[in-house]
Design a protein around this motif. Structure first.
Motif, PDB file in Angstrom:
ATOM      1  N   VAL A  50       0.790  -1.214   0.086  1.00 27.03           N
ATOM      2  CA  VAL A  50       0.074  -0.047  -0.063  1.00 27.03           C
ATOM      3  C   VAL A  50       0.921   1.367  -0.171  1.00 27.03           C
ATOM      4  O   VAL A  50       0.586   2.249  -0.837  1.00 27.03           O
ATOM      5  CB  VAL A  50      -0.993   0.040   1.152  1.00 27.03           C
ATOM      6  N   GLY A  51       1.736   1.215   0.814  1.00 24.28           N
ATOM      7  CA  GLY A  51       2.654   2.384   0.921  1.00 24.28           C
ATOM      8  C   GLY A  51       3.606   2.554  -0.583  1.00 24.28           C
ATOM      9  O   GLY A  51       3.798   3.763  -0.818  1.00 24.28           O
ATOM     10  N   VAL A  52       4.058   1.572  -1.233  1.00 25.00           N
ATOM     11  CA  VAL A  52       4.452   1.709  -2.357  1.00 25.00           C
ATOM     12  C   VAL A  52       3.515   2.185  -3.453  1.00 25.00           C
ATOM     13  O   VAL A  52       4.267   3.292  -4.129  1.00 25.00           O
ATOM     14  CB  VAL A  52       5.160   0.341  -2.882  1.00 25.00           C
ATOM     15  N   THR A  53       2.364   1.870  -3.508  1.00 23.88           N
ATOM     16  CA  THR A  53       1.340   2.461  -4.208  1.00 23.88           C
ATOM     17  C   THR A  53       1.342   3.798  -4.100  1.00 23.88           C
ATOM     18  O   THR A  53       1.303   4.429  -5.082  1.00 23.88           O
ATOM     19  CB  THR A  53       0.271   1.506  -4.112  1.00 23.88           C
ATOM     20  N   PHE A  54       1.265   4.235  -2.911  1.00 23.24           N
ATOM     21  CA  PHE A  54       0.982   5.867  -2.566  1.00 23.24           C
ATOM     22  C   PHE A  54       2.349   6.517  -3.178  1.00 23.24           C
ATOM     23  O   PHE A  54       2.253   7.454  -3.710  1.00 23.24           O
ATOM     24  CB  PHE A  54       0.994   5.853  -1.214  1.00 23.24           C
ATOM     25  N   GLY A  55       3.488   5.706  -2.802  1.00 17.96           N
ATOM     26  CA  GLY A  55       4.812   6.523  -3.567  1.00 17.96           C
ATOM     27  C   GLY A  55       4.705   6.635  -5.043  1.00 17.96           C
ATOM     28  O   GLY A  55       5.171   7.800  -5.550  1.00 17.96           O
ATOM     29  N   PHE A  56       4.266   5.442  -5.579  1.00 16.68           N
ATOM     30  CA  PHE A  56       4.189   5.374  -7.178  1.00 16.68           C
ATOM     31  C   PHE A  56       3.149   6.539  -7.796  1.00 16.68           C
ATOM     32  O   PHE A  56       3.603   7.336  -8.601  1.00 16.68           O
ATOM     33  CB  PHE A  56       3.471   4.172  -7.692  1.00 16.68           C
ATOM     34  N   LEU A  57       2.065   6.663  -6.956  1.00  9.93           N
ATOM     35  CA  LEU A  57       1.006   7.897  -7.396  1.00  9.93           C
ATOM     36  C   LEU A  57       1.645   9.135  -7.230  1.00  9.93           C
ATOM     37  O   LEU A  57       1.585   9.958  -7.765  1.00  9.93           O
ATOM     38  CB  LEU A  57      -0.251   7.804  -6.584  1.00  9.93           C
ATOM     39  N   MET A  58       2.416   9.080  -6.007  1.00  8.28           N
ATOM     40  CA  MET A  58       2.905  10.739  -5.755  1.00  8.28           C
ATOM     41  C   MET A  58       4.142  10.989  -6.946  1.00  8.28           C
ATOM     42  O   MET A  58       3.941  12.258  -7.442  1.00  8.28           O
ATOM     43  CB  MET A  58       3.924  10.655  -4.464  1.00  8.28           C
ATOM     44  N   ARG A  59       4.927  10.064  -7.367  1.00  6.61           N
ATOM     45  CA  ARG A  59       5.717  10.189  -8.576  1.00  6.61           C
ATOM     46  C   ARG A  59       5.198  10.637  -9.775  1.00  6.61           C
ATOM     47  O   ARG A  59       5.498  11.574 -10.415  1.00  6.61           O
ATOM     48  CB  ARG A  59       6.736   9.021  -8.502  1.00  6.61           C
ATOM     49  N   LEU A  60       4.033   9.733  -9.858  1.00  6.35           N
ATOM     50  CA  LEU A  60       3.630  10.126 -11.171  1.00  6.35           C
ATOM     51  C   LEU A  60       2.817  11.605 -11.185  1.00  6.35           C
ATOM     52  O   LEU A  60       2.939  11.872 -12.332  1.00  6.35           O
ATOM     53  CB  LEU A  60       2.147   9.064 -11.142  1.00  6.35           C
ATOM     54  N   GLU A  61       2.209  12.210 -10.206  1.00  2.99           N
ATOM     55  CA  GLU A  61       1.643  13.274 -10.258  1.00  2.99           C
ATOM     56  C   GLU A  61       2.667  14.446 -10.492  1.00  2.99           C
ATOM     57  O   GLU A  61       2.686  15.353 -11.307  1.00  2.99           O
ATOM     58  CB  GLU A  61       1.220  13.550  -8.895  1.00  2.99           C
ATOM     59  N   LEU A  62       4.062  14.099  -9.859  1.00  3.95           N
ATOM     60  CA  LEU A  62       5.074  15.065 -10.022  1.00  3.95           C
ATOM     61  C   LEU A  62       5.870  14.757 -11.279  1.00  3.95           C
ATOM     62  O   LEU A  62       6.983  15.552 -11.478  1.00  3.95           O
ATOM     63  CB  LEU A  62       6.088  14.959  -8.888  1.00  3.95           C
ATOM     64  N   ILE A  63       5.285  13.980 -12.303  1.00  3.30           N
ATOM     65  CA  ILE A  63       6.011  13.698 -13.460  1.00  3.30           C
ATOM     66  C   ILE A  63       6.234  15.225 -14.358  1.00  3.30           C
ATOM     67  O   ILE A  63       7.299  15.404 -15.337  1.00  3.30           O
ATOM     68  CB  ILE A  63       5.706  12.325 -14.362  1.00  3.30           C
ATOM     69  N   ALA A  64       5.266  15.872 -14.354  1.00  6.81           N
ATOM     70  CA  ALA A  64       5.401  17.162 -14.937  1.00  6.81           C
ATOM     71  C   ALA A  64       4.736  18.376 -13.937  1.00  6.81           C
ATOM     72  O   ALA A  64       3.924  18.042 -13.091  1.00  6.81           O
ATOM     73  CB  ALA A  64       4.508  16.966 -16.289  1.00  6.81           C
ATOM     74  N   ALA A  77      -2.999  14.181   1.202  1.00  8.91           N
ATOM     75  CA  ALA A  77      -3.365  13.024   2.155  1.00  8.91           C
ATOM     76  C   ALA A  77      -2.504  11.944   1.746  1.00  8.91           C
ATOM     77  O   ALA A  77      -1.943  11.048   2.528  1.00  8.91           O
ATOM     78  CB  ALA A  77      -4.718  12.840   1.679  1.00  8.91           C
ATOM     79  N   ILE A  78      -1.955  11.871   0.418  1.00 11.20           N
ATOM     80  CA  ILE A  78      -1.337  10.532   0.092  1.00 11.20           C
ATOM     81  C   ILE A  78       0.196  10.633   0.691  1.00 11.20           C
ATOM     82  O   ILE A  78       0.590   9.847   1.290  1.00 11.20           O
ATOM     83  CB  ILE A  78      -1.289  10.433  -1.709  1.00 11.20           C
ATOM     84  N   PHE A  79       0.802  11.740   0.716  1.00 14.89           N
ATOM     85  CA  PHE A  79       2.080  11.619   1.116  1.00 14.89           C
ATOM     86  C   PHE A  79       1.818  11.583   2.657  1.00 14.89           C
ATOM     87  O   PHE A  79       2.923  10.902   3.610  1.00 14.89           O
ATOM     88  CB  PHE A  79       2.833  13.014   0.810  1.00 14.89           C
ATOM     89  N   THR A  80       0.834  12.075   3.195  1.00 13.54           N
ATOM     90  CA  THR A  80       0.784  11.930   4.655  1.00 13.54           C
ATOM     91  C   THR A  80       0.719  10.254   5.088  1.00 13.54           C
ATOM     92  O   THR A  80       1.266   9.618   5.944  1.00 13.54           O
ATOM     93  CB  THR A  80      -0.493  12.560   5.194  1.00 13.54           C
ATOM     94  N   LEU A  81      -0.243   9.544   4.326  1.00 13.65           N
ATOM     95  CA  LEU A  81      -0.515   8.209   4.461  1.00 13.65           C
ATOM     96  C   LEU A  81       0.672   7.376   4.068  1.00 13.65           C
ATOM     97  O   LEU A  81       1.244   6.443   4.932  1.00 13.65           O
ATOM     98  CB  LEU A  81      -1.513   8.032   3.645  1.00 13.65           C
ATOM     99  N   HIS A  82       1.480   7.860   3.061  1.00 16.90           N
ATOM    100  CA  HIS A  82       2.678   7.045   2.603  1.00 16.90           C
ATOM    101  C   HIS A  82       3.644   7.234   3.642  1.00 16.90           C
ATOM    102  O   HIS A  82       4.333   6.015   4.107  1.00 16.90           O
ATOM    103  CB  HIS A  82       3.561   7.829   1.692  1.00 16.90           C
ATOM    104  N   GLY A  83       3.879   8.199   4.389  1.00 13.39           N
ATOM    105  CA  GLY A  83       4.758   8.469   5.695  1.00 13.39           C
ATOM    106  C   GLY A  83       4.337   7.536   6.892  1.00 13.39           C
ATOM    107  O   GLY A  83       5.139   6.713   7.296  1.00 13.39           O
ATOM    108  N   ILE A  84       3.154   7.517   7.184  1.00 20.13           N
ATOM    109  CA  ILE A  84       2.624   7.200   8.422  1.00 20.13           C
ATOM    110  C   ILE A  84       2.658   5.500   8.106  1.00 20.13           C
ATOM    111  O   ILE A  84       3.354   4.643   8.915  1.00 20.13           O
ATOM    112  CB  ILE A  84       1.044   7.378   8.492  1.00 20.13           C
ATOM    113  N   ILE A  85       2.357   5.012   7.020  1.00 26.00           N
ATOM    114  CA  ILE A  85       2.594   3.510   6.694  1.00 26.00           C
ATOM    115  C   ILE A  85       4.083   3.057   6.618  1.00 26.00           C
ATOM    116  O   ILE A  85       4.479   2.043   7.255  1.00 26.00           O
ATOM    117  CB  ILE A  85       1.635   3.037   5.355  1.00 26.00           C
ATOM    118  N   MET A  86       4.565   3.696   6.016  1.00 26.85           N
ATOM    119  CA  MET A  86       6.179   3.372   5.848  1.00 26.85           C
ATOM    120  C   MET A  86       6.910   3.359   6.994  1.00 26.85           C
ATOM    121  O   MET A  86       7.637   2.402   7.474  1.00 26.85           O
ATOM    122  CB  MET A  86       6.774   4.049   4.692  1.00 26.85           C
TER     123      MET A  86
END
Ligand SMILES: [Cu+2]
Length: 551
Positions: A50-64, A77-86
């Motif tokens: 789940v944490g990796v999926t959130f990381g993947f989505l964050m990076r995808l958002e930042l591609i441009a 919300a996604i970087f918050t949960l990525h941090g808490i979960i990881m």
């Protein structure tokens, strides 16, 4: 280390003891330390995915620059949960709760930990805490958007679901405290005769230092998060400046735990590396006592540096000087370990099997993480890079490059012993190199653009940062491909892999390499005797004469 090992024929392993051991109930209510270790492994890896999926989505958002796949609120919300979960569901439990639970009793020659039922309770609390964090996503109000640090005043003002996220961290804290309590008691009370402190494997020393931080520091963050919950509910005015509270007090209390917590994360990983290096160099570890004491020193010094996270809050020059100096000092015991690992490899007969590859990956990535931590201790530099993506790169190099690779090294080292199955060595190496290349492509550009001023936790950015984000996002895809190759290899081994009952596949010396594969329910059918140091390897000296190397 010699001991009378258990005969490896016609015994029942912990996986299928006395015929009743297969149903779900026999797992989720088991008090066997090995089964509890596996329960942690399975739940932890689900949360990791789940944490990796959130990381993947964050990076995808930042591609441009600008909006790509989500709006700013979702990104927060996604970087918050990525941090808490990881942090709370992968890196902190990763080594102590999974591999500590599975191997600590075996490494000290015991049948189980001191408090098996308390151990089971710690896993249930882990599960409940994890589910609370996930549930907070779906409750009305939306997932918490504060970042994993829950900084004041935003965390007492935001209308998002901070309460379940805070409660999740609070419950997970108890799981960690109970694990620490069990390990301190087990190491003091259940070591077999002959296993004096300086005959203990170094992984045990690392678990011991970590356990004391878990027991002593975790209650502080537990109380602090509870106060935030009360502040949100009743507006007590402890932290919220609008109510006469002190937001900087919150930061002190939060980091008094959370900096030592980085050592709960890294010390056990260092312990695993200290187990792997002598085995794959077939050499006695260099400077056993220095490595053992450096774990204790890191735990002690690491409790005195917390305010290096707060150099921009406006504390006195004296305080900043003291915390900066202590931050430099805490790097010394870590450097001792790296020096001793490399010295052990020097002139060793190196076998570049996957566990050693991950151990070398750990040393390389952790060193970059460590050095970039060191320069952050310098006040002038810290002012410049505080809250930039340089910080994000730094802690991913130490936490993912360090502890994450430590977890993967432990998995590759102990998998055959835990499951009685062989994994494909070649595929494991492909997985390592893909992961290693993807990792550096993903995180190294964050150092460069952070130095150039790219803030962390920003949803959008200026065009001059685009190239770095693009490379980083492509890196994230390669890293995830590496994870898929690695876990695919393990899953294939579990389902279709060659069975093995080889007691000592890598040529280790510590006790786990003296019990059958997979281990029997009670590990030993007679108490082993310890006569020598843990890593006793015969080595050719300069005259090519075989000699026993002293620790
Ligand atoms: Cu810190």
């Amino acid at each position: 280390m010699t001991s009378k090992s258990v005969s490896s024929n016609n015994y029942e392993s912990y996986l299928e003891y006395n015929g009743k051991g297969r149903g779900l109930k026999s797992w989720i209510f088991s008090t066997d330390h090995k089964r509890i270790g596996l329960l942690y492994l399975i739940t932890m890896l689900i949360f990791f995915a789940v944490g990796v999926t959130f990381g993947f989505l964050m990076r995808l958002e930042l591609i441009a620059p600008g909006k790509t796949i989500m709006d700013p609120q979702t990104y927060n919300a996604i970087f918050t949960l990525h941090g808490i979960i990881m942090i709370f569901l992968f890196i902190i439990p990763g080594l102590p709760a999974v591999f500590g639970n599975f191997f600590l009793p075996i490494l000290v020659g015991a049948k189980d930990v001191s408090f098996p039922r308390l151990n089971l309770l710690s896993w249930w609390l882990f599960l409940i805490g994890g589910l609370l964090a996930i549930i907070s996503v779906f409750l009305p109000g939306g997932p918490a958007d504060t970042g994993w640090t829950f900084y004041i005043p935003y965390s007492v003002r935001t209308s998002t679901n901070v309460f379940p996220a805070l409660l999740a961290a609070f419950v997970l804290g108890f799981s960690s405290i109970l694990t620490g309590l069990n390990f301190v008691t087990t190491i003091h009370r259940l070591r077999v005769p002959g296993m004096t402190w300086f005959k203990m494997p170094l992984f045990v020393w690392s678990l011991y230092s970590t356990a004391w931080i878990q027991v002593l520091a975790t209650p502080i963050v537990g109380i602090t998060l509870l106060l935030v919950i009360l502040e949100r509910a009743f507006g007590f005015g402890i932290f919220d400046p609008a109510l006469g509270g002190d937001p900087v007090l919150y930061q002190h209390l939060f980091w008094i735990y959370s900096h030592p917590a980085v050592y709960i994360m890294i010390i056990p990983a260092m312990g695993v590396i200290s187990e792997i290096i002598p085995v794959f160099a077939q050499r006695t570890i260099f400077g056993y006592k220095f490595i053992a004491f450096s774990s204790i020193a890191i735990a002690l010094f690491g409790s005195l540096v917390w305010a290096h996270h707060m150099f921009t809050v406006g504390m006195s020059g004296t305080a900043m000087f003291v915390f900066s100096l202590l931050t430099f000092l805490v790097a010394i015991p870590s450097a001792i370990k790296v020096f001793n690992w490399v010295s052990t490899l020097y002139k060793g007969s190196i076998a570049t099997d996957p566990p050693l590859l991950y151990a070398l990956g750990f040393i390389f990535l952790f060193s970059i993480g460590g050095f970039t931590g060191l320069i952050q201790g310098a006040l002038s530099v810290n002012m410049h890079i505080h809250d930039t993506s340089f910080i994000v790169a730094h802690f991913h190099y130490v936490m993912f490059g360090g502890t994450g690779f430590g977890i993967f090294a432990a998995l590759h080292f102990w998998f055959p012993k835990m499951f009685g199955k062989k994994y494909n060595l070649q595929k494991a190496k492909y997985g390592f190199w893909t992961l290693f290349i993807g990792f550096n492509l993903l995180y190294f550009p964050l150092f460069v653009m952070g130095w150039l001023g790219m803030p962390r936790r920003y949803y959008d950015y200026l065009p001059e940062y685009h190239i770095y984000h693009l490379v980083s996002t492509i890196g994230s895809w390669i890293l995830i491909l590496g994870l898929i190759i690695m876990f695919g290899n393990f899953i294939y081994a579990l389902l279709k892999g060659e069975k093995t009952s080889e007691v000592n596949p890598w040529g280790g010396e510590t006790l786990e390499w003296h019990v059958p594969t997979p281990p029997p329910l009670e590990n030993f059918d007679e108490i082993p005797t310890i006569e020598t140091d843990p890593y006793q390897y015969v080595q050719n000296n300069s005259d090519n004469v075989l000699v026993k190397e002293a620790n």
